[in-house]
Design a protein around this motif. Structure first.
Motif, mmCIF file in Angstrom:
data_model
loop_
_atom_site.group_PDB
_atom_site.id
_atom_site.type_symbol
_atom_site.label_atom_id
_atom_site.label_comp_id
_atom_site.label_asym_id
_atom_site.label_seq_id
_atom_site.Cartn_x
_atom_site.Cartn_y
_atom_site.Cartn_z
ATOM 1 N N MET A 1 -5.349 31.094 -121.839
ATOM 2 C CA MET A 1 -6.163 31.585 -120.735
ATOM 3 C C MET A 1 -7.539 30.918 -120.774
ATOM 4 S SD MET A 1 -7.333 35.494 -119.822
ATOM 5 C CE MET A 1 -5.641 36.033 -119.629
ATOM 6 N N VAL A 2 -7.970 30.398 -119.647
ATOM 7 C CA VAL A 2 -9.258 29.722 -119.568
ATOM 8 C C VAL A 2 -10.380 30.756 -119.519
ATOM 9 C CG1 VAL A 2 -10.691 28.158 -118.198
ATOM 10 C CG2 VAL A 2 -8.218 27.775 -118.349
ATOM 11 N N PRO A 3 -11.407 30.626 -120.348
ATOM 12 C CA PRO A 3 -12.543 31.554 -120.248
ATOM 13 C C PRO A 3 -13.271 31.380 -118.915
ATOM 14 C CG PRO A 3 -12.583 30.338 -122.323
ATOM 15 C CD PRO A 3 -11.565 29.680 -121.460
ATOM 16 N N SER A 4 -13.996 32.412 -118.519
ATOM 17 C CA SER A 4 -14.923 32.303 -117.397
ATOM 18 C C SER A 4 -16.315 32.101 -117.958
ATOM 19 C CB SER A 4 -14.879 33.574 -116.536
ATOM 20 O OG SER A 4 -13.619 33.715 -115.931
ATOM 21 N N TYR A 5 -17.192 31.542 -117.128
ATOM 22 C CA TYR A 5 -18.535 31.226 -117.607
ATOM 23 C C TYR A 5 -19.590 31.604 -116.574
ATOM 24 C CZ TYR A 5 -16.282 28.348 -121.178
ATOM 25 O OH TYR A 5 -15.519 27.908 -122.228
ATOM 26 N N PHE A 6 -20.755 31.936 -117.088
ATOM 27 C CA PHE A 6 -21.955 32.031 -116.271
ATOM 28 C C PHE A 6 -22.901 30.936 -116.738
ATOM 29 C CE2 PHE A 6 -26.413 33.246 -116.079
ATOM 30 C CZ PHE A 6 -26.572 33.466 -114.708
ATOM 31 N N PHE A 7 -23.391 30.137 -115.792
ATOM 32 C CA PHE A 7 -24.366 29.097 -116.092
ATOM 33 C C PHE A 7 -25.626 29.332 -115.268
ATOM 34 C CE2 PHE A 7 -20.315 26.867 -116.886
ATOM 35 C CZ PHE A 7 -20.545 26.336 -118.153
ATOM 36 N N ALA A 8 -26.765 29.281 -115.923
ATOM 37 C CA ALA A 8 -28.019 29.238 -115.182
ATOM 38 C C ALA A 8 -28.170 27.842 -114.592
ATOM 39 C CB ALA A 8 -29.192 29.543 -116.110
ATOM 40 N N HIS A 9 -28.601 27.769 -113.332
ATOM 41 C CA HIS A 9 -28.760 26.437 -112.739
ATOM 42 C C HIS A 9 -30.214 25.988 -112.655
ATOM 43 C CE1 HIS A 9 -28.490 29.000 -108.932
ATOM 44 N NE2 HIS A 9 -29.709 28.480 -108.859
ATOM 45 N N GLY A 10 -31.141 26.819 -113.140
ATOM 46 C CA GLY A 10 -32.529 26.390 -113.231
ATOM 47 C C GLY A 10 -33.095 25.929 -111.904
ATOM 48 N N ALA A 11 -33.951 24.928 -111.957
ATOM 49 C CA ALA A 11 -34.521 24.332 -110.749
ATOM 50 C C ALA A 11 -33.557 23.289 -110.197
ATOM 51 C CB ALA A 11 -35.862 23.683 -111.087
ATOM 52 N N PRO A 12 -33.677 22.917 -108.906
ATOM 53 C CA PRO A 12 -32.792 21.882 -108.359
ATOM 54 C C PRO A 12 -32.827 20.583 -109.154
ATOM 55 C CG PRO A 12 -33.952 22.991 -106.591
ATOM 56 C CD PRO A 12 -34.558 23.499 -107.872
ATOM 57 N N SER A 13 -33.953 20.311 -109.804
ATOM 58 C CA SER A 13 -34.100 19.070 -110.573
ATOM 59 C C SER A 13 -33.342 19.083 -111.892
ATOM 60 C CB SER A 13 -35.584 18.807 -110.845
ATOM 61 O OG SER A 13 -36.187 19.933 -111.473
ATOM 62 N N LEU A 14 -32.670 20.187 -112.200
ATOM 63 C CA LEU A 14 -31.926 20.288 -113.462
ATOM 64 C C LEU A 14 -31.037 19.075 -113.689
ATOM 65 C CD1 LEU A 14 -31.035 22.203 -115.892
ATOM 66 C CD2 LEU A 14 -29.079 22.784 -114.432
ATOM 67 N N VAL A 15 -30.398 18.618 -112.652
ATOM 68 C CA VAL A 15 -29.399 17.566 -112.770
ATOM 69 C C VAL A 15 -30.000 16.235 -113.218
ATOM 70 C CG1 VAL A 15 -29.514 16.810 -110.353
ATOM 71 C CG2 VAL A 15 -27.347 16.634 -111.613
ATOM 72 N N ILE A 16 -31.313 16.037 -113.064
ATOM 73 C CA ILE A 16 -31.938 14.781 -113.504
ATOM 74 C C ILE A 16 -32.878 15.004 -114.686
ATOM 75 C CG2 ILE A 16 -31.730 13.651 -111.263
ATOM 76 C CD1 ILE A 16 -34.705 14.278 -110.782
ATOM 77 N N GLU A 17 -32.917 16.205 -115.198
ATOM 78 C CA GLU A 17 -33.780 16.501 -116.340
ATOM 79 C C GLU A 17 -33.086 16.129 -117.648
ATOM 80 O OE1 GLU A 17 -35.813 20.372 -114.083
ATOM 81 O OE2 GLU A 17 -34.569 20.648 -115.877
ATOM 82 N N GLU A 18 -33.883 16.005 -118.694
ATOM 83 C CA GLU A 18 -33.344 15.717 -120.024
ATOM 84 C C GLU A 18 -33.974 16.672 -121.023
ATOM 85 O OE1 GLU A 18 -33.733 11.645 -121.114
ATOM 86 O OE2 GLU A 18 -32.676 10.887 -119.342
ATOM 87 N N HIS A 19 -33.189 17.613 -121.503
ATOM 88 C CA HIS A 19 -33.633 18.559 -122.521
ATOM 89 C C HIS A 19 -32.401 19.196 -123.155
ATOM 90 C CE1 HIS A 19 -32.876 21.408 -119.273
ATOM 91 N NE2 HIS A 19 -33.863 20.886 -118.553
ATOM 92 N N GLY A 20 -32.613 20.175 -123.996
ATOM 93 C CA GLY A 20 -31.501 20.762 -124.729
ATOM 94 C C GLY A 20 -30.417 21.340 -123.848
ATOM 95 N N TYR A 21 -30.814 21.993 -122.764
ATOM 96 C CA TYR A 21 -29.807 22.624 -121.899
ATOM 97 C C TYR A 21 -28.979 21.585 -121.161
ATOM 98 C CZ TYR A 21 -27.787 25.885 -118.492
ATOM 99 O OH TYR A 21 -26.932 26.634 -117.711
ATOM 100 N N THR A 22 -29.619 20.534 -120.660
ATOM 101 C CA THR A 22 -28.837 19.509 -119.975
ATOM 102 C C THR A 22 -27.933 18.769 -120.963
ATOM 103 O OG1 THR A 22 -30.664 17.912 -120.136
ATOM 104 C CG2 THR A 22 -30.511 19.220 -118.115
ATOM 105 N N ASP A 23 -28.393 18.582 -122.192
ATOM 106 C CA ASP A 23 -27.517 17.991 -123.214
ATOM 107 C C ASP A 23 -26.297 18.881 -123.453
ATOM 108 O OD1 ASP A 23 -29.264 15.886 -123.540
ATOM 109 O OD2 ASP A 23 -30.180 16.680 -125.358
ATOM 110 N N PHE A 24 -26.529 20.189 -123.494
ATOM 111 C CA PHE A 24 -25.431 21.134 -123.676
ATOM 112 C C PHE A 24 -24.428 21.039 -122.529
ATOM 113 C CE2 PHE A 24 -23.996 25.327 -122.106
ATOM 114 C CZ PHE A 24 -23.046 25.612 -123.070
ATOM 115 N N LEU A 25 -24.924 21.008 -121.301
ATOM 116 C CA LEU A 25 -24.038 20.946 -120.146
ATOM 117 C C LEU A 25 -23.247 19.640 -120.121
ATOM 118 C CD1 LEU A 25 -26.376 22.443 -117.386
ATOM 119 C CD2 LEU A 25 -24.462 23.571 -118.527
ATOM 120 N N LYS A 26 -23.890 18.546 -120.468
ATOM 121 C CA LYS A 26 -23.212 17.248 -120.460
ATOM 122 C C LYS A 26 -22.120 17.161 -121.519
ATOM 123 C CE LYS A 26 -27.252 14.723 -118.729
ATOM 124 N NZ LYS A 26 -28.342 13.764 -119.081
ATOM 125 N N SER A 27 -22.282 17.892 -122.604
ATOM 126 C CA SER A 27 -21.296 17.841 -123.687
ATOM 127 C C SER A 27 -20.270 18.972 -123.595
ATOM 128 C CB SER A 27 -22.001 17.919 -125.043
ATOM 129 O OG SER A 27 -22.657 19.165 -125.204
#
Length: 256
Positions: A1-27
């Protein structure tokens, strides 16, 4: 069974930011089996009737202004899945939840900014779902419950929003999280891990700084929706937690 997730999406610029959370999402997807499809509730699609994305290929909605030009060049042309959209509408009908199919709306930044980091190739079918802040918190949870069986079909359900999300109380340039924001998230963690629905449904009154952390409910609702899909096992795990600008919570919750 696939888990469900909640993700905070932060500011719209999240997708071009570089920090711990974006590293987590990318991995995030590196050690996981690719889901058959993704069903995603976004805080930025509000509707008074539960709406279900039913497009062939999603356009990319730039529902923000004043951000770097780079953001407006990003696209996420995910495909829909007509059969899955119909199945979701049937599941809602079985629980007495009114819904409608939407054949036009694209993906807003609450959806595509997160998906672009999680699955950048846009090669997984996506069904976008709206949120309705006019419902009770118990009703939000029940909407999630109605979709629980999709997890047994290798379908990932995601809620995209934010726990502490008060743009008027952002602390620009802050190096540490505000005490009141941390206090709310710590309370939330204790109630999610013990699956205390009574407290969670009344979070604005019972949680410390509930009204400061959640001045309007649309960003919190996706958490309850994702949680509802895990009602059978009732196991919640905080996978990631950090803050931006002192108060903007960047968190990921997993519901088994």
């Amino acid at each position: 069974m696939v888990p469900s997730y909640f993700f905070a999406h932060g500011a719209p610029s999240l997708v071009i930011e570089e920090h711990g959370y974006t590293d987590f999402l990318k991995s995030f997807a590196k050690d996981k089996v690719k889901p058959k499809a993704i069903v995603l509730f976004s805080a930025h699609w509000e509707s008074t009737i539960q709406s279900i994305g039913a497009v062939d290929t999603y356009s990319t909605i730039y529902d923000f202004s004043g951000f770097p030009e780079q953001l407006y060049q990003i696209t996420y042309p995910a495909h829909g899945d007509a059969a899955l959209s119909d199945q979701i509408q049937t599941l809602f009908a079985e629980k007495g939840i009114p819904s409608r199919l939407d054949h036009e709306r694209g993906l807003d930044h609450g959806a595509w900014a997160v998906l672009k980091l999680l699955y950048p190739d846009a090669d997984i079918p996506v069904i976008a779902l709206s949120v309705n802040r006019n419902l009770t918190n118990e009703q939000q949870y029940q909407i999630g419950q109605a979709l629980a069986e999709l997890r047994e079909q290798d379908i990932m359900i995601i809620g995209s929003g934010g726990t502490v999300h008060n743009l008027r109380r952002i602390e620009w340039g802050a190096n540490a999280a505000a005490d009141w924001a941390v206090s709310f998230d710590q309370w939330l963690k204790s109630k999610l891990e013990t699956w205390d629905l009574e407290a969670l449904f009344n979070y604005r009154e019972e949680a410390p700084y509930g009204k400061d952390s959640v001045p309007t409910s649309e960003h919190f609702i996706p958490l309850l929706l994702a949680m509802g899909t895990g009602d059978r096992n009732r196991q919640a795990k905080l996978v990631y937690q950090d803050y931006q600008m002192g108060t903007l919570s960047l968190s990921c919750w997993k519901f088994e």
